[in-house]
Design an enzyme around this catalytic site. Sequence first.
Site, PDB file in Angstrom:
ATOM      1  CG  HIS A   1      -4.416 -75.199  23.902  1.00 44.48           C
ATOM      2  ND1 HIS A   1      -4.705 -75.006  25.240  1.00 44.48           N
ATOM      3  CD2 HIS A   1      -5.432 -74.592  23.215  1.00 44.48           C
ATOM      4  CE1 HIS A   1      -5.844 -74.329  25.355  1.00 44.48           C
ATOM      5  NE2 HIS A   1      -6.292 -74.046  24.142  1.00 44.48           N
TER       6      HIS A   1
ATOM      7  CG  ASP B   1      -7.211 -71.411  20.613  1.00 46.84           C
ATOM      8  OD1 ASP B   1      -7.216 -72.361  21.414  1.00 46.84           O
ATOM      9  OD2 ASP B   1      -7.617 -70.270  20.905  1.00 46.84           O
TER      10      ASP B   1
ATOM     11  CG  HIS C   1      -4.525 -70.089  25.271  1.00 46.28           C
ATOM     12  ND1 HIS C   1      -4.224 -70.153  23.926  1.00 46.28           N
ATOM     13  CD2 HIS C   1      -5.784 -70.584  25.386  1.00 46.28           C
ATOM     14  CE1 HIS C   1      -5.248 -70.653  23.254  1.00 46.28           C
ATOM     15  NE2 HIS C   1      -6.203 -70.931  24.124  1.00 46.28           N
TER      16      HIS C   1
ATOM     17  NE  ARG D   1     -11.670 -69.731  20.421  1.00 43.96           N
ATOM     18  CZ  ARG D   1     -11.309 -71.010  20.484  1.00 43.96           C
ATOM     19  NH1 ARG D   1     -10.664 -71.470  21.550  1.00 43.96           N
ATOM     20  NH2 ARG D   1     -11.625 -71.842  19.499  1.00 43.96           N
TER      21      ARG D   1
END
Length: 302
Positions: A117, A119, A278, A293
């Site tokens: 995917h 983000d 990723h 993150r």
Amino acid sequence: MQAVAAAPQPTTTLASGAESWPFTVERSTPSIGAEISDIDLRKPLDDDTYLALRRALVKYKVLFFRDQDVTPAQHVAFARRFGELEIHPVFRHHPDHPELVMFDKSGENRGRENIYHSDVSWRELPAMAAILRCVECPEVGGDTIWVNMAQAYANLPEDVKTRIADLRAVHDIIPTFSVAIAPEKFEEIRRNFPPVTHPVVRTHPESGEKILYVNEAFVTHLANYSQVTGFRIGSDFRLGELDLLQYLYRQAAAPEYQVRLKWRPNTIAVWDNRSTHHYAVQDYFPAVRRMMRATVIGDKPV
């Protein structure tokens, strides 16, 4: 959301020839990734170092930094150097820094990010970059894979490139995140984040590369498949659309386009979310894996 000053933009391009870096760069694979050393991310970046890091990010697409024992505040400060930071509407946040998402996986909370995917592609302005720090991880397992989606596009057959040139994909937060949204919040999330359409092939705003921009986590369908390609009879177009999407999704799984990172505590990965997918490998359950993150707001894909 707090406004920040615009980050300086790089003035060189990927075609500018040999690079000279104010830090050490070691390539990870021929197609994607580089480990960066001789830099301390606890300290504020001067303009020259920031611009060099940004050029390296565009060129290598994901950068790895080892032994960076940064505080949450330093993590946010480093990420903010690249632009304004988002606050995620679903994930748990750091109590003092809402810009930091907390991934706390263990025997009580199994990871679900094992899907290729990009983000927040369900946003009107998807992320430009993400900065992920390992706080705690298993001795083995819990690696992350990144994929060079510019290379995935470049290697498509020419007839496929022609077919997808004018297609637009619908990206939606709900299918993947519905399990994490409290019932009382569902309508609010749906209202605030309706499905959006982005081109199947986007152009990188800094490198000019063409990028295959569909991912199986958030793309639900192609908005204009039947208008662009037509169909033979009845609802046959739907089968053709599904076949094409599955073919495009599978491009991310080619090892030739990938790099895989073995995490250690205080490792930081910074990736260009515009040109990569990723996949967080979920092979460590029930071991503990804790990450933080920060995500940099990007621009509208074109």
